[in-house]
Design a protein around this motif. Structure first.
Motif, PDB file in Angstrom:
ATOM      1  N   TYR A 280      18.495 -60.764 -30.615  1.00  0.00           N
ATOM      2  CA  TYR A 280      19.289 -59.543 -30.803  1.00  0.00           C
ATOM      3  C   TYR A 280      20.777 -59.795 -30.523  1.00  0.00           C
ATOM      4  O   TYR A 280      21.636 -59.406 -31.321  1.00  0.00           O
ATOM      5  CB  TYR A 280      18.764 -58.410 -29.900  1.00  0.00           C
ATOM      6  N   TYR A 281      21.082 -60.450 -29.407  1.00  0.00           N
ATOM      7  CA  TYR A 281      22.495 -60.590 -29.023  1.00  0.00           C
ATOM      8  C   TYR A 281      23.139 -61.878 -29.548  1.00  0.00           C
ATOM      9  O   TYR A 281      24.336 -61.921 -29.775  1.00  0.00           O
ATOM     10  CB  TYR A 281      22.642 -60.571 -27.489  1.00  0.00           C
TER      11      TYR A 281
ATOM     12  N   LYS B  56      25.328 -62.277 -18.666  1.00  0.00           N
ATOM     13  CA  LYS B  56      24.393 -62.176 -19.797  1.00  0.00           C
ATOM     14  C   LYS B  56      22.977 -62.509 -19.334  1.00  0.00           C
ATOM     15  O   LYS B  56      22.014 -61.829 -19.695  1.00  0.00           O
ATOM     16  CB  LYS B  56      24.799 -63.181 -20.887  1.00  0.00           C
TER      17      LYS B  56
ATOM     18  N   LYS C  88      16.269 -56.797 -18.975  1.00  0.00           N
ATOM     19  CA  LYS C  88      15.540 -56.222 -20.130  1.00  0.00           C
ATOM     20  C   LYS C  88      14.117 -56.785 -20.201  1.00  0.00           C
ATOM     21  O   LYS C  88      13.160 -56.051 -20.465  1.00  0.00           O
ATOM     22  CB  LYS C  88      16.284 -56.550 -21.436  1.00  0.00           C
TER      23      LYS C  88
ATOM     24  N   TYR D 267      19.749 -60.067 -19.779  1.00  0.00           N
ATOM     25  CA  TYR D 267      18.540 -60.416 -20.532  1.00  0.00           C
ATOM     26  C   TYR D 267      17.311 -60.359 -19.623  1.00  0.00           C
ATOM     27  O   TYR D 267      16.242 -59.911 -20.028  1.00  0.00           O
ATOM     28  CB  TYR D 267      18.639 -61.836 -21.140  1.00  0.00           C
TER      29      TYR D 267
ATOM     30  N   THR E 154      17.408 -54.026 -28.766  1.00  0.00           N
ATOM     31  CA  THR E 154      16.396 -55.070 -28.641  1.00  0.00           C
ATOM     32  C   THR E 154      15.458 -55.053 -29.835  1.00  0.00           C
ATOM     33  O   THR E 154      15.563 -54.197 -30.716  1.00  0.00           O
ATOM     34  CB  THR E 154      15.582 -54.905 -27.340  1.00  0.00           C
TER      35      THR E 154
ATOM     36  N   SER F  32      16.050 -61.022 -26.684  1.00  0.00           N
ATOM     37  CA  SER F  32      17.495 -60.882 -26.430  1.00  0.00           C
ATOM     38  C   SER F  32      18.278 -61.999 -27.119  1.00  0.00           C
ATOM     39  O   SER F  32      19.383 -61.781 -27.614  1.00  0.00           O
ATOM     40  CB  SER F  32      17.794 -60.908 -24.932  1.00  0.00           C
TER      41      SER F  32
END
Ligand code: NAP
Ligand code: ZN
Length: 366
Positions: free
Chosen positions: A266-267, A331, A338, A335, A154, A263
């Motif tokens: 990051y992803y 997903k 997190k 997210y 993250t 997120s």
């Protein structure tokens, strides 16, 4: 009457030509570590201006990437120590500014970067001069620095009172070299700071005052952003709005939009401002259910009739991204889990539950 605490120790010097006008006052010590991204400091003209007037010695670290890493700030901190730098000049967008802040800490504290998140470092960071070349993060007036943490998959902000730059030089001219898509992404980041601060559980009368001025100022640039053609006057409004956003979140922190946005960067690789923009309409829709008058005020100041009109504005500004976000239910759950670990969600009006966050993110898919 609600009590509040307001702290913003950065000296702001604002206007065209302020760096050259500062002359020798730009220096805060004997030798500067100048921190930049790969090309923006030169492209914007800011580095030339600094080098034209800076007295004394300097060394340049010009390798800061977007969403800076732990390795980059370690390398910069090492360079500052080896070269005996006693202050830092940061030039660029939020990435070089944030990286420079952590380098200023590491230059005088021999600590692993991850420890900076849990313990207050002993020695005060080197003093920092911040010269933004984007109008978005407001990092030049905040005590935050955001790094990408691969260990935690993250982006995460660290904070300290000595991360407020000593002086910020703000010249809207430096943002003229921004490509349109970065202008738009960063502008939406600034808007998200202003709005998240105003819609925060931690909002105070002082932060509201700043945030509301900033939202109104940001609104003046909407027609130009829609057209994709900005005058210096529009850039001036956005730069000042961005700094007001920084001042506001320095008091309140950001909220759930940033928690989810991290997120999406990051992803999924969305730039920071765009990642925030994705969630904003659904966030306003949710917040309207818990604080309708505050959301109404935001829309009024922006000259927009409804949350739907706000969504249309985002769709228009980000039409190039249409259909580019694919989020499976797994997903979304990941997210949200997190985001729920962050204080940003608790800061959000209504303190949304995981279910409410799931709805916000699901409704945000473009
Ligand atoms: P950025 O990552 O600093 O820069 C984005 C891109 O724009 C880079 O390619 C950069 O080039 C380019 N660029 C910057 N200024 C330019 C100019 N004047 N002309 C041409 N190109 C230019 O973008 P940012 O949105 O400003 O910063 C995002 C970072 O700040 C994120 O990591 C975010 O999490 C963080 N942030 C921090 C705070 C805080 O309070 N500290 C708040 C919000 C966000 P170069 O690579 O050459 O520099
Ligand atoms: Zn941001």
């Amino acid at each position: 009457m609600n009590a509040f605490n307001y702290f913003m120790p950065t000296r702001m010097v604002y206007g065209q030509g302020v760096v050259r006008e500062a002359g020798k006052d730009l220096a805060l010590g004997r030798k500067a570590l100048i921190v930049t991204g790969k090309s923006s400091a030169r492209l914007s003209g800011a580095l030339d201006d600094v080098l034209a007037v800076l007295p004394g010695e300097y060394v340049i670290f010009d390798q800061v990437e977007n969403n800076p890493s732990v390795e980059t700030v370690e390398a910069g901190g090492r360079l500052a120590r080896e070269e005996g730098c006693d202050y830092v000049i940061a030039i660029g967008g939020g990435s070089p500014l944030d990286a420079a802040k952590v380098m200023a800490v590491l230059a005088v504290n021999d600590l692993p970067v991850l420890e900076l998140y849990t313990t207050q470092w002993e020695k005060r960071a080197l003093p920092i001069v911040a010269i933004p070349t984007t109008a978005g993060t407001g990092s030049e007036v905040t005590q935050y620095a955001v790094l990408t943490l691969e260990e935690e998959e993250t982006k995460k902000g660290l904070r300290g009172p000595d991360l407020f730059p000593h002086t910020a030089y703000l010249d809207p001219k430096y943002t003229e070299s921004l490509p349109l898509h970065v202008t738009v992404d960063t502008a939406v980041d600034a808007l998200s700071h202003l709005v998240e601060s105003y819609l925060s559980n931690r909002a105070t009368r002082a932060s509201d005052f700043v945030a509301l001025q900033g939202i109104a100022l940001w609104g003046t640039a909407i027609p130009a952003l829609r057209q994709g053609s900005l005058t210096l006057e529009n850039r001036d409004a956005l730069l000042l709005a961005s700094s007001l956003g920084g001042i506001a979140i320095a008091q309140t922190g950001t909220a759930l939009v940033h928690a989810l946005g991290y997120s999406l960067t990051y992803y999924d690789g969305f730039p920071h401002g765009r990642a925030n923009g994705i969630c904003m309409k659904a966030y306003l829709e949710y917040t309207k259910s818990v604080a309708p008058e505050r959301v109404e005020t935001v829309l009024e100041l922006l000259g927009l009739e409804s949350v739907a009109a706000f969504g249309e504005l985002m769709d228009e500004l980000f039409k190039d991204y249409a259909g580019k976000l694919q989020l499976s239910p797994e997903k979304i759950e990941h997210y949200v889990s997190k985001a729920m670990l962050t204080n940003n969600v608790k800061n959000s009006l209504g303190s949304p539950s995981a279910e409410e966050l799931t709805k916000i993110l699901s409704d945000s898919i473009i």
